[in-house]
Design a protein around this motif. Structure first.
Motif, PDB file in Angstrom:
ATOM      1  N   GLU A  50       0.829  -1.204   0.000  1.00 41.80           N
ATOM      2  CA  GLU A  50       0.000   0.000   0.000  1.00 41.80           C
ATOM      3  C   GLU A  50       0.866   1.258   0.000  1.00 41.80           C
ATOM      4  O   GLU A  50       0.561   2.222  -0.707  1.00 41.80           O
ATOM      5  CB  GLU A  50      -0.944  -0.012   1.204  1.00 41.80           C
ATOM      6  N   ALA A  51       1.953   1.218   0.780  1.00 41.88           N
ATOM      7  CA  ALA A  51       2.853   2.378   0.812  1.00 41.88           C
ATOM      8  C   ALA A  51       3.499   2.598  -0.559  1.00 41.88           C
ATOM      9  O   ALA A  51       3.609   3.745  -1.030  1.00 41.88           O
ATOM     10  CB  ALA A  51       3.921   2.183   1.880  1.00 41.88           C
ATOM     11  N   LEU A  52       3.885   1.531  -1.220  1.00 49.08           N
ATOM     12  CA  LEU A  52       4.492   1.653  -2.555  1.00 49.08           C
ATOM     13  C   LEU A  52       3.472   2.159  -3.575  1.00 49.08           C
ATOM     14  O   LEU A  52       3.806   2.971  -4.452  1.00 49.08           O
ATOM     15  CB  LEU A  52       5.086   0.310  -2.999  1.00 49.08           C
ATOM     16  N   GLU A  53       2.228   1.672  -3.472  1.00 44.83           N
ATOM     17  CA  GLU A  53       1.185   2.155  -4.381  1.00 44.83           C
ATOM     18  C   GLU A  53       0.931   3.647  -4.157  1.00 44.83           C
ATOM     19  O   GLU A  53       0.754   4.405  -5.126  1.00 44.83           O
ATOM     20  CB  GLU A  53      -0.103   1.350  -4.172  1.00 44.83           C
ATOM     21  N   ASP A  54       0.878   4.081  -2.888  1.00 45.68           N
ATOM     22  CA  ASP A  54       0.715   5.506  -2.587  1.00 45.68           C
ATOM     23  C   ASP A  54       1.861   6.310  -3.187  1.00 45.68           C
ATOM     24  O   ASP A  54       1.658   7.373  -3.778  1.00 45.68           O
ATOM     25  CB  ASP A  54       0.636   5.743  -1.079  1.00 45.68           C
ATOM     26  N   LYS A  55       3.068   5.812  -3.035  1.00 50.43           N
ATOM     27  CA  LYS A  55       4.242   6.499  -3.583  1.00 50.43           C
ATOM     28  C   LYS A  55       4.145   6.579  -5.105  1.00 50.43           C
ATOM     29  O   LYS A  55       4.455   7.626  -5.695  1.00 50.43           O
ATOM     30  CB  LYS A  55       5.507   5.770  -3.165  1.00 50.43           C
ATOM     31  N   ASP A  56       3.712   5.476  -5.751  1.00 48.02           N
ATOM     32  CA  ASP A  56       3.545   5.480  -7.208  1.00 48.02           C
ATOM     33  C   ASP A  56       2.499   6.507  -7.621  1.00 48.02           C
ATOM     34  O   ASP A  56       2.683   7.236  -8.609  1.00 48.02           O
ATOM     35  CB  ASP A  56       3.126   4.091  -7.709  1.00 48.02           C
ATOM     36  N   ARG A  57       1.370   6.578  -6.897  1.00 47.26           N
ATOM     37  CA  ARG A  57       0.340   7.565  -7.227  1.00 47.26           C
ATOM     38  C   ARG A  57       0.868   8.986  -7.055  1.00 47.26           C
ATOM     39  O   ARG A  57       0.610   9.857  -7.885  1.00 47.26           O
ATOM     40  CB  ARG A  57      -0.901   7.352  -6.345  1.00 47.26           C
ATOM     41  N   GLU A  58       1.614   9.205  -5.949  1.00 40.59           N
ATOM     42  CA  GLU A  58       2.192  10.537  -5.735  1.00 40.59           C
ATOM     43  C   GLU A  58       3.163  10.895  -6.862  1.00 40.59           C
ATOM     44  O   GLU A  58       3.147  12.021  -7.372  1.00 40.59           O
ATOM     45  CB  GLU A  58       2.928  10.584  -4.387  1.00 40.59           C
ATOM     46  N   ASP A  59       3.999   9.941  -7.266  1.00 44.11           N
ATOM     47  CA  ASP A  59       4.943  10.183  -8.366  1.00 44.11           C
ATOM     48  C   ASP A  59       4.192  10.463  -9.664  1.00 44.11           C
ATOM     49  O   ASP A  59       4.585  11.347 -10.442  1.00 44.11           O
ATOM     50  CB  ASP A  59       5.883   8.991  -8.555  1.00 44.11           C
ATOM     51  N   PHE A  60       3.103   9.720  -9.907  1.00 47.23           N
ATOM     52  CA  PHE A  60       2.323   9.925 -11.119  1.00 47.23           C
ATOM     53  C   PHE A  60       1.715  11.332 -11.139  1.00 47.23           C
ATOM     54  O   PHE A  60       1.791  12.049 -12.141  1.00 47.23           O
ATOM     55  CB  PHE A  60       1.213   8.858 -11.211  1.00 47.23           C
TER      56      PHE A  60
END
Length: 179
Positions: free
Chosen positions: A150-160
């Motif tokens: 979940e933390a990695l997905e949040d980071k990916d969304r933030e990067d996107f």
């Protein structure tokens, strides 16, 4: 490990049952012979004092999946009559030989029963570890994996979102420079 220990224990349990039957039969015949000797001779206490103590047991160990199982070997002295023929008869001889056979069976049974006991303790410990893995460690690790995912997905969304913002900013800047 638990399955291998269980398989080993089941084989020993079958052996123990067969040994127990043999011991029961041998004890029965040995006590019948002793009773016959008592009837014909009376109590043969003097003759019994002549038989030496047998200290011919050897104990070694074998390992099954980290569990030490005993191996009991008997090294009996040669069977000979230590008492004279005066005051005794063949009934006492028969009782002596039969009780020697009982002694051999008991050593085998002691080995098997002790092995079964040790295996049962090891199986219990292995079961506790398996339950701890299943009910505590694996769920904890699964929750940790989920949290990290979940933390990695949040980071990916933030990067996107950040990349989209940068792209919009570049496009807007490029439009302003063309004008």
């Amino acid at each position: 490990k638990r399955n291998i220990l269980i398989r080993e224990m089941m084989g020993l349990i079958d052996k123990a049952a067969s040994l127990q039957n043999s011991i029961d039969e041998t004890f029965r015949s040995a006590y019948e012979a002793l009773q016959t000797a008592h009837i014909t001779l009376g109590i043969a206490e003097q003759a019994s004092q002549t038989v030496p103590l047998d200290e011919g047991l050897q104990l070694r160990f074998r390992t099954v999946m980290g569990v030490e199982l005993p191996i009991v070997k008997t090294n009996p002295p040669p069977l000979k009559l230590y008492y004279g023929v005066r005051g005794t008869n063949s009934a006492l001889d028969e009782a002596y030989f039969r009780f020697n056979k009982v002694k051999e069976f008991i050593a085998d049974l002691a080995e098997v029963e002790n092995s079964v006991y040790r295996l049962a303790l090891a199986i219990k410990a292995a079961q506790k570890r398996a339950n701890a893995l299943k009910n505590i460690v694996i769920p904890r690790l699964t929750a940790e994996i989920q949290r990290i995912s979940e933390a990695l997905e949040d980071k990916d969304r933030e990067d996107f979102v950040r990349l989209k913002s940068i792209k919009r900013y570049k496009v807007k800047k490029a439009e302003q420079s063309e004008k």
